[in-house]
Design a protein around this motif. Structure first.
Motif, PDB file in Angstrom:
ATOM      1  N   ARG A 123       0.668  -1.157   0.001  1.00 27.86           N
ATOM      2  CA  ARG A 123      -0.142   0.103   0.117  1.00 27.86           C
ATOM      3  C   ARG A 123       0.894   1.270  -0.056  1.00 27.86           C
ATOM      4  O   ARG A 123       0.539   2.249  -0.517  1.00 27.86           O
ATOM      5  N   HIS A 130     -10.573  -2.350  -4.178  1.00 24.28           N
ATOM      6  CA  HIS A 130     -11.988  -3.167  -4.111  1.00 24.28           C
ATOM      7  C   HIS A 130     -12.671  -2.906  -5.276  1.00 24.28           C
ATOM      8  O   HIS A 130     -13.092  -3.873  -5.934  1.00 24.28           O
ATOM      9  N   GLU A 144      -7.296   0.711  -0.541  1.00 25.44           N
ATOM     10  CA  GLU A 144      -7.963  -0.365  -0.306  1.00 25.44           C
ATOM     11  C   GLU A 144      -9.343  -0.116  -1.123  1.00 25.44           C
ATOM     12  O   GLU A 144      -9.684  -1.205  -1.804  1.00 25.44           O
ATOM     13  N   VAL A 145      -9.862   1.175  -0.918  1.00 24.94           N
ATOM     14  CA  VAL A 145     -11.160   1.453  -1.932  1.00 24.94           C
ATOM     15  C   VAL A 145     -10.782   1.188  -3.190  1.00 24.94           C
ATOM     16  O   VAL A 145     -11.808   0.714  -3.882  1.00 24.94           O
ATOM     17  N   GLU A 148       0.514   4.310  -2.562  1.00 20.76           N
ATOM     18  CA  GLU A 148       0.517   5.863  -2.208  1.00 20.76           C
ATOM     19  C   GLU A 148       1.638   6.509  -2.685  1.00 20.76           C
ATOM     20  O   GLU A 148       1.510   7.689  -3.223  1.00 20.76           O
ATOM     21  N   ASP A 204      -5.881   9.642   2.740  1.00 19.15           N
ATOM     22  CA  ASP A 204      -6.786   8.781   3.549  1.00 19.15           C
ATOM     23  C   ASP A 204      -6.180   7.460   3.735  1.00 19.15           C
ATOM     24  O   ASP A 204      -5.533   6.838   2.695  1.00 19.15           O
ATOM     25  N   SER A 205      -6.377   6.980   5.083  1.00 21.38           N
ATOM     26  CA  SER A 205      -5.694   5.701   5.329  1.00 21.38           C
ATOM     27  C   SER A 205      -6.240   4.497   4.419  1.00 21.38           C
ATOM     28  O   SER A 205      -5.555   3.528   4.235  1.00 21.38           O
ATOM     29  N   ASN A 206      -7.381   4.588   4.095  1.00 24.12           N
ATOM     30  CA  ASN A 206      -7.925   3.261   3.486  1.00 24.12           C
ATOM     31  C   ASN A 206      -8.270   3.578   1.894  1.00 24.12           C
ATOM     32  O   ASN A 206      -9.064   3.141   1.229  1.00 24.12           O
TER      33      ASN A 206
END
Length: 220
Positions: A170, A194, A190-191, A174, A185-187
């Motif tokens: 990740r 997905h 991942e978004v 980033e 943003d921390s996620n």
């Protein structure tokens, strides 16, 4: 992608040219700052890898003259100097990134690609299996059919396809997408991952638990 390397050390310069050529760059290598300025005045590149300690016009002076002339070419400082003072001076003069010469080649390549990507200078097509990214039109196709993706989803997929066969963390994604000095943003990654898995398939974009994400070279 045409890349300019400015490095006076013969062994290191030759090694960088050979290694970066294998990663898909078309490399021009010069050993003096004055030669770099001459080349930059007449040729176009997607980025420059610049040493500071050059024998005639030093790297910081090359950078100063480049920016004073309005040239926004992405510049990666690659130097043996590892002090905060040198890094700050380089960034203040307009360098886009700064690495010391002990850096792993894969990290150098990843950061260069990130600079090119953010500058909008890289173009062409990337193909991995049935996936095709057109970097100029920013269109993704899967088995010849267009797939609707957001701007960030496209950028995430580009990084993964450029590194096909490697597992990217990740943090690496980033760095490639947002640069070293941006808050994310921390996620966010991942978004995007997905959403992409829903659109191109979970067997294409794989999660390696506890490590990161990958697209295999021999798969779609």
């Amino acid at each position: 992608m045409r890349l300019l390397i400015v490095e006076d050390d013969a062994l290191l310069g030759a090694g960088l040219r050979a290694a970066l050529s294998k990663w898909g760059f078309t490399v021009t290598w010069v050993r003096h700052g004055a030669a770099a300025l001459d080349v930059l005045a007449n040729e176009e590149f997607v980025a420059m890898v610049l040493d500071i300690g050059l024998p005639d016009v030093n790297g910081l002076e090359v950078l100063r003259k480049l920016r004073a002339g309005g040239n926004k070419l992405p510049v990666m400082i690659l130097t043996a100097r590892d002090t905060t003072r040198d890094k700050v001076a380089s960034l203040d003069l307009g360098a886009d990134d700064y690495l010391v010469k002990t850096t792993d080649m894969e990290e150098l390549v990843a950061r260069l690609r990130a600079l090119v990507r953010r500058s909008g200078r890289g173009g062409g097509v990337i193909s991995v299996g049935d996936l095709v990214l057109n970097l100029d039109s920013r269109v993704l196709t899967l088995k010849g059919e267009a797939v609707n993706v957001s701007r960030r989803e496209f950028d995430v997929l580009r990084v993964l396809m450029e590194g096909a066969g490697r597992v990217l963390t990740r943090a690496q994604l980033e760095q490639s997408l947002y640069g070293w000095n941006r808050n994310v943003d921390s996620n966010a990654v991942e978004v995007h991952i997905h959403n992409l898995r829903l659109k191109i398939g979970a067997t294409t974009l794989k999660t390696v638990r506890g490590v990161g994400y990958t697209i295999a070279r021999n798969e779609a």
